[in-house]
Scaffold this motif. Structure first.
Motif, PDB file in Angstrom:
ATOM      1  N   TRP A 147       0.826  -1.221   0.000  1.00 22.52           N
ATOM      2  CA  TRP A 147       0.000   0.000   0.000  1.00 22.52           C
ATOM      3  C   TRP A 147       0.852   1.260   0.000  1.00 22.52           C
ATOM      4  O   TRP A 147       0.439   2.290  -0.554  1.00 22.52           O
ATOM      5  CB  TRP A 147      -1.017  -0.001   1.125  1.00 22.52           C
ATOM      6  CG  TRP A 147      -0.558   0.090   2.556  1.00 22.52           C
ATOM      7  CD1 TRP A 147      -0.544  -0.912   3.475  1.00 22.52           C
ATOM      8  CD2 TRP A 147      -0.097   1.265   3.250  1.00 22.52           C
ATOM      9  NE1 TRP A 147      -0.089  -0.445   4.687  1.00 22.52           N
ATOM     10  CE2 TRP A 147       0.183   0.884   4.579  1.00 22.52           C
ATOM     11  CE3 TRP A 147       0.091   2.595   2.877  1.00 22.52           C
ATOM     12  CZ2 TRP A 147       0.661   1.774   5.538  1.00 22.52           C
ATOM     13  CZ3 TRP A 147       0.571   3.494   3.835  1.00 22.52           C
ATOM     14  CH2 TRP A 147       0.851   3.088   5.129  1.00 22.52           C
ATOM     15  N   LEU A 151       0.133   3.900  -2.998  1.00 29.28           N
ATOM     16  CA  LEU A 151      -0.232   5.271  -2.637  1.00 29.28           C
ATOM     17  C   LEU A 151       0.882   6.257  -2.974  1.00 29.28           C
ATOM     18  O   LEU A 151       0.625   7.379  -3.429  1.00 29.28           O
ATOM     19  CB  LEU A 151      -0.546   5.351  -1.143  1.00 29.28           C
ATOM     20  CG  LEU A 151      -1.996   5.170  -0.706  1.00 29.28           C
ATOM     21  CD1 LEU A 151      -2.112   5.328   0.800  1.00 29.28           C
ATOM     22  CD2 LEU A 151      -2.919   6.139  -1.414  1.00 29.28           C
ATOM     23  N   VAL A 240      -0.903   7.250   5.485  1.00 40.16           N
ATOM     24  CA  VAL A 240      -2.041   6.994   4.588  1.00 40.16           C
ATOM     25  C   VAL A 240      -2.754   8.307   4.258  1.00 40.16           C
ATOM     26  O   VAL A 240      -3.079   8.587   3.091  1.00 40.16           O
ATOM     27  CB  VAL A 240      -3.026   6.000   5.229  1.00 40.16           C
ATOM     28  CG1 VAL A 240      -4.300   5.897   4.398  1.00 40.16           C
ATOM     29  CG2 VAL A 240      -2.382   4.629   5.365  1.00 40.16           C
TER      30      VAL A 240
END
Length: 282
Positions: A147, A151, A240
């Motif tokens: 991830w 991202l 994130v």
């Protein structure tokens, strides 16, 4: 199917075609292989050198840093591709199709990101055999790595397209590389950001490169390495949020910037740039 969905689908298909072609072209294939092989050679010679008092090896700390830097340098690849295709008329042809700029951007993100994933795999997989001390023995580490890379590329590649639109010719790429290298230099990828002045630490937090590097370290380094990070934490939720915000901003702004740039493109302007390039060569 909505126009936006059609553009995304067309861009995805175009990106996969261009990616496949890059692996059948000798020059592109050499470019995919050269940098990872050179970095593996560097890692091999630093693999046993100790660093700091936590018992970590220099090679262990360097591998996530090199992976993060390679991913961030995708901004340069994106900008160079955009500039070259602006000069040869590819961007003009994309402009002539319905929602062509959105489709073009998606295709470039897929192509550049796909090439970067392959380069990172060429570097990482042999690196795991060369370097000791990496925390890659759990599924959580690999999920984090996945991830962060996805991202991180969504956050940096559209930014590369925006930066590339600023330069009207390939002669300005040297300045672009200086800008990107400057972002990398203050991002803490190669050394703890806590060693920098506080005002510079604050500046680095506004760069997606910092969060990309932090995420790579959180995925690959053992827990003992977190002691040199701000607050003694990997701050994955913040990572994130920051990378996601940059991704949304880039994907929203880049098509607008490309459309605005493309409005100034015409057959005569492409021909004029080609003539100037031929005169420089001649």
């Amino acid at each position: 199917m909505t126009p936006a969905a059609t553009a995304l689908r067309a861009g995805w298909a175009r990106g996969l075609i261009e990616l496949r072609q890059s692996f059948t072209n000798a020059g592109d294939l050499l470019a995919h292989l050269l940098w990872p092989v050179l970095m593996l050679a560097v890692l091999y010679f630093m693999r046993d050198r100790p660093f700091g008092s936590e018992g970590l090896l220099l090679g262990t700390l360097a591998l996530p840093s090199i992976l993060g830097m390679n991913a961030a340098m995708g901004m340069v690849s994106m900008a160079q591709t955009l500039t070259a295709e602006r000069e040869d008329g590819t961007l003009l042809r994309a402009k002539a199709t319905p929602d062509g700029m959105r489709s073009y951007l998606v295709g470039k993100v897929v192509t550049v990101a796909g090439g970067l994933f392959v380069q990172l795999a060429i570097l990482l997989l042999p690196g795991l055999l060369i370097i000791d001390g990496l925390a890659v023995g759990s599924l959580d580490a690999w999920l984090t790595l996945t991830w962060v890379l996805v991202l991180g590329m969504l956050a940096t590649l559209p930014l590369g397209a925006v930066l590339g639109s600023v330069f009207t010719s390939s002669r300005g790429q040297g300045l672009l590389q200086l800008v990107v290298l400057g972002m990398i230099a203050v991002s803490g990828i190669f050394y703890p950001i806590t060693s920098m002045p506080e005002w510079l630490q604050g500046t680095a937090h506004f760069s997606p490169v910092y969060w990309l590097g932090l995420g790579m370290r959180s995925a690959l380094l053992p827990e003992s390495a977190v002691s040199v990070e701000i607050g003694g934490s990997w701050r994955q939720l913040e990572t994130v949020g920051a990378l996601g915000a940059w991704a949304l901003l880039g994907l929203a702004v880049a098509p607008f910037v490309l459309r605005r740039m493309a409005r100034g493109e015409s057959g005569s302007s492409v021909a004029a740039r080609r003539d100037r390039a031929l005169r420089r060569i001649g």
